[in-house]
Design an enzyme around this catalytic site. Structure first.
Site, PDB file in Angstrom:
ATOM      1  N   SER A  42       0.824  -1.211   0.000  1.00  0.00           N
ATOM      2  CA  SER A  42       0.000   0.000   0.000  1.00  0.00           C
ATOM      3  C   SER A  42       0.858   1.261   0.000  1.00  0.00           C
ATOM      4  CB  SER A  42      -0.922   0.008   1.216  1.00  0.00           C
ATOM      5  OG  SER A  42      -1.684  -1.172   1.242  1.00  0.00           O
TER       6      SER A  42
HETATM    7  N1  SAH Z   1      -0.844  -4.242   3.869  1.00  0.00           N
HETATM    8  C1  SAH Z   1      -0.332  -4.944   2.731  1.00  0.00           C
HETATM    9  C2  SAH Z   1      -1.356  -4.844   1.624  1.00  0.00           C
HETATM   10  C3  SAH Z   1      -1.237  -5.901   0.628  1.00  0.00           C
HETATM   11  S1  SAH Z   1      -2.476  -5.842  -0.634  1.00  0.00           S
HETATM   12  C4  SAH Z   1       0.974  -4.309   2.318  1.00  0.00           C
HETATM   13  O1  SAH Z   1       1.108  -3.095   2.474  1.00  0.00           O
HETATM   14  O2  SAH Z   1       1.850  -5.010   1.798  1.00  0.00           O
HETATM   15  C5  SAH Z   1      -3.771  -6.800   0.057  1.00  0.00           C
HETATM   16  C6  SAH Z   1      -3.449  -8.234   0.382  1.00  0.00           C
HETATM   17  O3  SAH Z   1      -4.667  -8.862   0.777  1.00  0.00           O
HETATM   18  C7  SAH Z   1      -2.895  -9.067  -0.778  1.00  0.00           C
HETATM   19  O4  SAH Z   1      -1.672  -9.642  -0.400  1.00  0.00           O
HETATM   20  C8  SAH Z   1      -3.986 -10.125  -1.008  1.00  0.00           C
HETATM   21  O5  SAH Z   1      -3.464 -11.376  -1.410  1.00  0.00           O
HETATM   22  C9  SAH Z   1      -4.644 -10.204   0.361  1.00  0.00           C
HETATM   23  N2  SAH Z   1      -6.022 -10.703   0.374  1.00  0.00           N
HETATM   24  C10 SAH Z   1      -7.025 -10.416  -0.496  1.00  0.00           C
HETATM   25  N3  SAH Z   1      -8.156 -11.037  -0.129  1.00  0.00           N
HETATM   26  C11 SAH Z   1      -7.868 -11.741   0.999  1.00  0.00           C
HETATM   27  C12 SAH Z   1      -8.631 -12.599   1.861  1.00  0.00           C
HETATM   28  N4  SAH Z   1      -9.917 -12.856   1.618  1.00  0.00           N
HETATM   29  N5  SAH Z   1      -8.004 -13.145   2.929  1.00  0.00           N
HETATM   30  C13 SAH Z   1      -6.699 -12.908   3.186  1.00  0.00           C
HETATM   31  N6  SAH Z   1      -5.926 -12.105   2.408  1.00  0.00           N
HETATM   32  C14 SAH Z   1      -6.501 -11.530   1.335  1.00  0.00           C
END
Ligand code: SAH
Length: 196
Positions: A42
């Site tokens: 993010s």
């Molecule tokens: N806070 C993280 C954001 C990553 S993007 C960072 O800054 O790196 C969002 C993440 O949510 C992705 O890695 C995606 O695989 C995960 N995601 C999406 N749907 C999900 C779900 N239902 N359960 C667990 N993880 C999920």
């Protein structure tokens, strides 16, 4: 939480550490960046804003949905008692686990699965943060929120979500406040946009 301590920690946390080699040079850009598997780390200022809205306490038990790179997880682990973090993509979770253990955190618990229904065995949580955009309000997560708890979650459509702060009072009443438009990658699973 201590806003100044958060700011100091945020400014000192090297975002490049959470990125693959080819993206490290862009770490200081205030924008999302690819982390593989069509997912993104993010935007730093949004991670900061969401952490402020969540305002964990040193005693808080926190649930995070979407471990991703582990960048947001590090902020949570630093300013709360325990972090339970769920990631649906195994490779991302494993990389995040390695990074966060290198940083020395021992208060983070990992799960690889669909986190949209939460982590029942460890509920209730004082704080819940969702870092992927949901299509609707995940009722399981609201049920796993402790009284006086706070949840930060983007809810909307694939192209645009609104950042909500959802709170639960002493009697279990739910309140929500909208903090404006944001854009996240899709939350998959039961509360995503492509509901199974
Ligand atoms: N806070 C993280 C954001 C990553 S993007 C960072 O800054 O790196 C969002 C993440 O949510 C992705 O890695 C995606 O695989 C995960 N995601 C999406 N749907 C999900 C779900 N239902 N359960 C667990 N993880 C999920």
């Amino acid at each position: 939480m201590d806003k100044k301590k958060l700011m100091d920690f945020f400014l000192n946390l090297d975002r490049a550490f959470f990125l693959e080699e080819q993206y490290k040079a862009f770490a200081k850009h205030d924008s999302p960046l690819p982390i593989g598997f069509n997912q993104t780390i993010s935007q730093p200022t949004l991670v900061l804003e969401m952490t402020r809205l969540l305002s964990p306490k040193k005693s808080s038990k926190v649930l995070e949905i979407g471990t991703g790179s582990g960048y947001q997880t590090a902020l949570l682990a630093e300013f709360s008692a325990e972090v339970y973090t769920i990631e649906i993509i195994k490779e991302l979770s494993i990389k995040a686990q390695q990074r966060l253990s290198t940083l020395g955190y021992t208060n983070i618990f990992y799960k690889i699965s669909d986190g949209s229904s939460g982590w029942k065995e460890n509920a209730p949580f004082d704080r819940i943060i969702v870092t992927a955009g949901a299509g609707s309000k995940p009722i399981d997560l609201i049920n796993q929120l402790a009284t006086n708890g706070k949840m930060v979650i983007p809810i909307g459509t694939p192209s645009m979500q609104k950042l909500f702060l959802i709170t639960k009072d002493e009697e279990g009443n739910i309140y929500e406040k909208n903090f404006g438009p944001v854009r996240f990658v899709e939350m998959v699973g039961d509360y995503g946009w492509n509901v199974k």
